[in-house]
Design an enzyme around this catalytic site. Structure first.
Site, short mmCIF file in Angstrom:
data_model
loop_
_atom_site.label_atom_id
_atom_site.label_comp_id
_atom_site.label_asym_id
_atom_site.label_seq_id
_atom_site.Cartn_x
_atom_site.Cartn_y
_atom_site.Cartn_z
N ARG A 1 -60.48 122.48 10.72
CA ARG A 1 -61.23 123.70 10.47
C ARG A 1 -61.94 124.19 11.72
NH1 ARG A 1 -62.17 122.84 4.50
NH2 ARG A 1 -63.05 124.78 3.81
N LYS B 1 -55.51 127.02 -1.49
CA LYS B 1 -55.02 125.81 -0.80
C LYS B 1 -54.86 124.65 -1.78
CE LYS B 1 -58.50 125.78 2.15
NZ LYS B 1 -59.25 126.95 1.63
N ARG C 1 -69.47 130.74 3.36
CA ARG C 1 -68.24 129.98 3.65
C ARG C 1 -67.18 130.89 4.27
NH1 ARG C 1 -67.35 128.11 -2.18
NH2 ARG C 1 -65.33 127.34 -1.47
N ARG D 1 -64.27 130.55 -10.70
CA ARG D 1 -63.56 129.25 -10.75
C ARG D 1 -64.36 128.22 -11.55
NH1 ARG D 1 -61.81 126.19 -5.34
NH2 ARG D 1 -64.01 126.53 -4.82
N ARG E 1 -68.52 124.60 -9.25
CA ARG E 1 -68.92 123.94 -8.01
C ARG E 1 -70.22 124.55 -7.49
NH1 ARG E 1 -63.76 123.41 -4.03
NH2 ARG E 1 -65.28 124.17 -2.52
#
Ligand code: AP5
Length: 220
Positions: free
Chosen positions: A94, A13, A177, A133, A166
């Site tokens: 969400r 996203k 998540r 990431r 992160r």
């Protein structure tokens, strides 16, 4: 143009929002980025939401909806004055309550969404993408240790700042998540399908191919 990007964690996203922002002259509004900036700056909002993000849980709707409308009302002024051509919500709504609040708030202002773009992808790929990431806390650039490494390990190609992982990109939190996505966010797909504004894009392709598929779906 008023758009929503929806998809599981790691679907791409944020990556695609950056392209769309530039190509369509939209304001990119990422609820995750706003929360992280508040945590970094130790604001009252940041202190309130920090534990939810660290655990991979959703921030309560009341807090999130109010924050989004504060931002949307600012951005709408830029749209009305012709400075920007619209906005793109990344990570909001969400939950069904957030979707209702967005729809009702837009209707009160005589507005409506043009499209909701779903980045569709299998869960197995998401964990690999997110574990690897690395992001730049300075300029927001995103990398992957294997698939898209920076030129110098641990250093941002764009601004030279040190990259970070992160806190919620630990495997157990990623899986939490993904569960939250399936339980609370997936019902939005049929909600927007019924409204006739859901556009599905295969997100398991190269970044460039996903970007082209979104343009094709939006005819923009
Ligand atoms: P948020 O920051 O929105 O996180 P997320 O939805 O989990 O999404 P990510 O940012 O992890 O992934 P992405 O889809 O943007 O993928 P990206 O482009 O980075 O939210 C964080 C937290 O904030 C939530 O858990 C919650 O606590 C809170 N929150 C936020 N919004 C909320 C709301 N509305 N209500 C309540 N709470 C809320 O890409 C990921 C990786 O894949 C990168 O390494 C990238 O380089 C790579 N990649 C991207 N595209 C491709 C591709 N096509 N091929 C290969 N690799 C790719």
């Amino acid at each position: 143009m008023r758009l929503v990007l929806v998809g599981p964690p790691g679907a791409g996203k944020g990556t695609q929002a950056k392209f769309l922002e530039e190509r369509l002259d939209l304001v990119h509004i990422s609820t995750g980025d706003i929360f992280r900036a508040n945590i970094k700056n130790k604001t009252a909002l940041g202190q309130e939401v920090e534990a939810y993000l660290a655990k991979g849980q959703l921030v309560p709707d009341s807090l999130t909806i109010r924050m989004v409308w504060d931002r949307l009302d600012q951005v709408e002024k830029e749209v009305v004055s012709g400075e920007k051509r619209g906005w793109l919500l990344d990570g909001f709504p969400r939950t069904l309550d957030q979707a209702d609040a967005l729809k009702e708030g837009l209707a009160e202002r005589g507005l409506a969404l043009d499209a909701v773009v779903l980045l569709a992808i299998e869960d197995a790929i998401l964990v690999h993408r997110l574990v690897g990431r690395r992001t730049c806390p300075q300029c927001g650039a995103s990398y992957h240790v294997e698939d898209q490494p920076p030129k110098v390990e641990g250093i941002c190609d764009v601004c030279g700042h040190s990259l970070i992982q992160r806190e919620d990109d630990q495997e157990a939190t990623i899986r939490q998540r993904i569960d939250v996505y399936h339980g609370q966010t997936k019902p939005l797909l049929s909600y927007y399908e019924k409204e006739g504004i859901l556009l599905r894009v295969d997100a398991d392709q190269s970044v460039e191919a996903v970007s082209s598929a979104i343009s094709l779906a939006l005819q923009a």
